[in-house]
Design a protein around this motif. Structure first.
Motif, PDB file in Angstrom:
ATOM      1  N   VAL A 165       0.751  -1.226   0.084  1.00 28.44           N
ATOM      2  CA  VAL A 165      -0.008   0.095  -0.063  1.00 28.44           C
ATOM      3  C   VAL A 165       0.738   1.251   0.035  1.00 28.44           C
ATOM      4  O   VAL A 165       1.406   1.662   1.132  1.00 28.44           O
ATOM      5  N   ARG A 166       1.015   1.819  -1.173  1.00 27.94           N
ATOM      6  CA  ARG A 166       1.814   2.988  -1.371  1.00 27.94           C
ATOM      7  C   ARG A 166       1.118   4.273  -0.517  1.00 27.94           C
ATOM      8  O   ARG A 166      -0.033   4.498  -0.888  1.00 27.94           O
ATOM      9  N   GLY A 167       2.024   4.880   0.238  1.00 30.82           N
ATOM     10  CA  GLY A 167       1.414   6.080   1.120  1.00 30.82           C
ATOM     11  C   GLY A 167       0.807   5.827   2.529  1.00 30.82           C
ATOM     12  O   GLY A 167       0.481   6.640   3.047  1.00 30.82           O
ATOM     13  N   PHE A 168       0.968   4.426   2.788  1.00 32.73           N
ATOM     14  CA  PHE A 168       0.394   3.721   4.069  1.00 32.73           C
ATOM     15  C   PHE A 168       1.110   4.530   5.272  1.00 32.73           C
ATOM     16  O   PHE A 168       0.227   4.982   6.030  1.00 32.73           O
ATOM     17  N   SER A 169       2.429   4.731   5.097  1.00 30.47           N
ATOM     18  CA  SER A 169       3.230   5.088   6.402  1.00 30.47           C
ATOM     19  C   SER A 169       2.539   6.773   6.544  1.00 30.47           C
ATOM     20  O   SER A 169       2.466   7.011   7.764  1.00 30.47           O
ATOM     21  N   ALA A 170       2.528   7.495   5.658  1.00 28.01           N
ATOM     22  CA  ALA A 170       2.106   8.887   5.648  1.00 28.01           C
ATOM     23  C   ALA A 170       0.503   9.007   6.093  1.00 28.01           C
ATOM     24  O   ALA A 170       0.272   9.856   7.064  1.00 28.01           O
ATOM     25  N   PHE A 171      -0.256   7.811   5.795  1.00 29.85           N
ATOM     26  CA  PHE A 171      -1.584   8.163   6.374  1.00 29.85           C
ATOM     27  C   PHE A 171      -1.407   7.619   7.783  1.00 29.85           C
ATOM     28  O   PHE A 171      -2.232   8.213   8.497  1.00 29.85           O
ATOM     29  N   ASN A 172      -0.796   6.584   8.250  1.00 24.12           N
ATOM     30  CA  ASN A 172      -0.402   6.164   9.600  1.00 24.12           C
ATOM     31  C   ASN A 172      -0.245   7.403  10.405  1.00 24.12           C
ATOM     32  O   ASN A 172      -0.544   7.761  11.384  1.00 24.12           O
ATOM     33  N   GLU A 173       0.839   8.368   9.979  1.00 23.07           N
ATOM     34  CA  GLU A 173       1.166   9.326  10.681  1.00 23.07           C
ATOM     35  C   GLU A 173       0.239  10.308  10.922  1.00 23.07           C
ATOM     36  O   GLU A 173       0.267  11.002  12.067  1.00 23.07           O
ATOM     37  N   VAL A 174      -0.632  10.514  10.066  1.00 24.88           N
ATOM     38  CA  VAL A 174      -1.494  11.644  10.225  1.00 24.88           C
ATOM     39  C   VAL A 174      -2.974  10.932  10.689  1.00 24.88           C
ATOM     40  O   VAL A 174      -3.325  11.948  11.889  1.00 24.88           O
ATOM     41  N   TYR A 175      -3.459  10.158  10.441  1.00 24.03           N
ATOM     42  CA  TYR A 175      -4.560   9.728  11.124  1.00 24.03           C
ATOM     43  C   TYR A 175      -4.647   8.506  12.240  1.00 24.03           C
ATOM     44  O   TYR A 175      -5.468   8.396  12.849  1.00 24.03           O
ATOM     45  N   GLY A 176      -3.282   7.966  12.220  1.00 22.21           N
ATOM     46  CA  GLY A 176      -2.946   7.282  13.701  1.00 22.21           C
ATOM     47  C   GLY A 176      -3.014   5.690  13.619  1.00 22.21           C
ATOM     48  O   GLY A 176      -3.581   5.282  12.324  1.00 22.21           O
TER      49      GLY A 176
ATOM     50  N   VAL B 230       1.045  14.504  -0.187  1.00 23.06           N
ATOM     51  CA  VAL B 230       1.147  13.167  -0.470  1.00 23.06           C
ATOM     52  C   VAL B 230      -0.226  12.705  -0.804  1.00 23.06           C
ATOM     53  O   VAL B 230      -1.365  13.012  -0.532  1.00 23.06           O
ATOM     54  N   GLU B 231      -0.248  11.857  -2.092  1.00 22.86           N
ATOM     55  CA  GLU B 231      -1.512  11.643  -2.795  1.00 22.86           C
ATOM     56  C   GLU B 231      -1.943  10.490  -1.827  1.00 22.86           C
ATOM     57  O   GLU B 231      -1.528   9.952  -1.152  1.00 22.86           O
ATOM     58  N   LEU B 232      -3.296  10.271  -2.290  1.00 27.74           N
ATOM     59  CA  LEU B 232      -4.186   9.147  -1.665  1.00 27.74           C
ATOM     60  C   LEU B 232      -3.512   8.044  -1.683  1.00 27.74           C
ATOM     61  O   LEU B 232      -2.760   7.639  -2.809  1.00 27.74           O
ATOM     62  N   MET B 233      -3.613   6.914  -0.861  1.00 22.58           N
ATOM     63  CA  MET B 233      -2.860   5.694  -0.896  1.00 22.58           C
ATOM     64  C   MET B 233      -3.417   4.910  -2.476  1.00 22.58           C
ATOM     65  O   MET B 233      -4.577   5.155  -2.609  1.00 22.58           O
ATOM     66  N   SER B 234      -2.527   4.275  -2.772  1.00 23.19           N
ATOM     67  CA  SER B 234      -2.727   3.456  -4.028  1.00 23.19           C
ATOM     68  C   SER B 234      -1.813   1.928  -3.704  1.00 23.19           C
ATOM     69  O   SER B 234      -1.137   1.919  -2.983  1.00 23.19           O
ATOM     70  N   LEU B 235      -2.119   1.244  -4.745  1.00 22.65           N
ATOM     71  CA  LEU B 235      -1.393  -0.305  -4.376  1.00 22.65           C
ATOM     72  C   LEU B 235       0.060  -0.148  -5.381  1.00 22.65           C
ATOM     73  O   LEU B 235      -0.045   0.444  -6.285  1.00 22.65           O
ATOM     74  N   SER B 236       0.933  -0.783  -4.863  1.00 22.46           N
ATOM     75  CA  SER B 236       2.155  -0.948  -5.509  1.00 22.46           C
ATOM     76  C   SER B 236       2.372  -2.346  -5.642  1.00 22.46           C
ATOM     77  O   SER B 236       2.315  -3.301  -4.814  1.00 22.46           O
ATOM     78  N   ILE B 237       2.278  -2.875  -7.254  1.00 21.26           N
ATOM     79  CA  ILE B 237       2.084  -4.324  -7.378  1.00 21.26           C
ATOM     80  C   ILE B 237       3.545  -4.816  -7.999  1.00 21.26           C
ATOM     81  O   ILE B 237       4.177  -4.116  -8.911  1.00 21.26           O
TER      82      ILE B 237
END
Length: 297
Positions: free
Chosen positions: A162-173, A260-267
């Motif tokens: 999940v690309r962008g997951f770490s940044a999401f975790n930082e912001v949303y918890g 940071v863009e919304l999360m996307s999948l890295s395949i």
């Protein structure tokens, strides 16, 4: 904090309601099914961490439910505790022989059942059988599936991050991040149910990394379907403003703002055609490399 997802398969509404209320009070997320077929369908929608299964059901007996769960790669790892009126030794041996983890007879003590549930889930996690967040196979179960690939000539591996997951975790918890992981697992499950086969395998390697093992001919349609589903629904995990603007604003270590863009999948994809592979380490290294250079989709 949730203790995990429990499924109670019991057609006696008094008993199922009692168990639901009790285990919800113990911080479990509880789903109830009154029929065996309903239980199997609910497992396909979202994997429970444990199943408390009555033997006497209106449409099929608990033995058949257990046999079906143990016969599918998707559900073979889920701990099962039989709950039944029967106390004959032969019935107990039959249930355990099908792969049930434990057996308790009615009438039962709720505290005893709670301990049996807790112990069965702990054993599964200790043996690295399941990921505690998603309930998907992990650790040794993934390794076992990779070893089986060495005897096949038609496999494909889809390595999903999940690309962008770490940044999401930082912001949303952390809690919101766990919901995203469960969402990703659900999307993978729906895709495999729709496009794949019952023999396909989904595992949670750890963090935001997942693995799907399929016939190589199914790799492309599964990748396309899982990305379509993920992209269509991932926005629901963000607040309204972020969804509207299409990005989050975060700060780097120097205090500078960045988008940071919304999360996307890295395949990443690896198939048998890229071999030969002589051990599972070579396969996992190739899959990890494919994931690192995988495209965001």
């Amino acid at each position: 904090m949730s203790q995990g997802r429990m499924m109670i398969v019991e057609d006696d509404t008094d008993i199922s309601n009692m168990l639901r209320i009790y285990f919800q009070s113990q911080s479990y997320d509880v789903a109830v099914a009154q029929r065996g077929e309903d239980a199997l369908e609910m497992c396909r929608q979202q994997l429970p961490h444990i199943i408390v299964l009555d033997i006497m059901l209106p449409d099929m007996d608990g033995y058949d439910v257990c046999r079906s769960l143990r016969g599918s790669l998707r559900t073979s790892h889920i701990p099962i505790i039989f709950l039944t009126q029967k106390d004959e030794r032969s019935d107990k041996i039959h249930g355990l022989g099908l792969g049930a983890d434990d057996y308790i007879t009615k009438p039962f003590d709720l505290e005893e059942l709670k301990l049996r549930v807790k112990n069965a889930m702990a054993r599964a996690q200790y043996e690295s059988l399941t990921n505690p967040t998603t309930g998907l196979p992990s650790g040794r179960l993934i390794e076992d599936q990779l070893r089986q690939l060495m005897r096949r000539d038609d496999w494909g591996i889809i390595y999903v991050g999940v690309r962008g997951f770490s940044a999401f975790n930082e912001v949303y918890g952390f809690v919101a991040g766990e919901e995203v992981l469960r969402f990703a697992a659900m999307v993978l499950g729906k895709t495999v149910d729709s496009v794949g086969t019952p023999n396909d395998f989904i595992g949670h390697i750890g963090g935001d990394d997942f693995i799907v093992i399929v016939d190589k001919g199914l790799v492309t349609p599964i990748v396309e379907d899982v990305c379509r589903r993920f992209n269509a629904e991932v926005g629901t995990h963000y607040d309204w403003q972020v969804r509207q603007q299409g990005y989050m604003t975060v700060h780097d270590d120097m205090g500078n703002e960045k988008k940071v863009e919304l999360m996307s999948l890295s395949i990443g994809v690896v198939t048998v055609d890229e071999g030969p592979f002589y051990d599972i380490r070579e396969i996992t290294e190739a899959a990890a490399s494919a994931r690192r250079v995988g495209r965001a989709v």
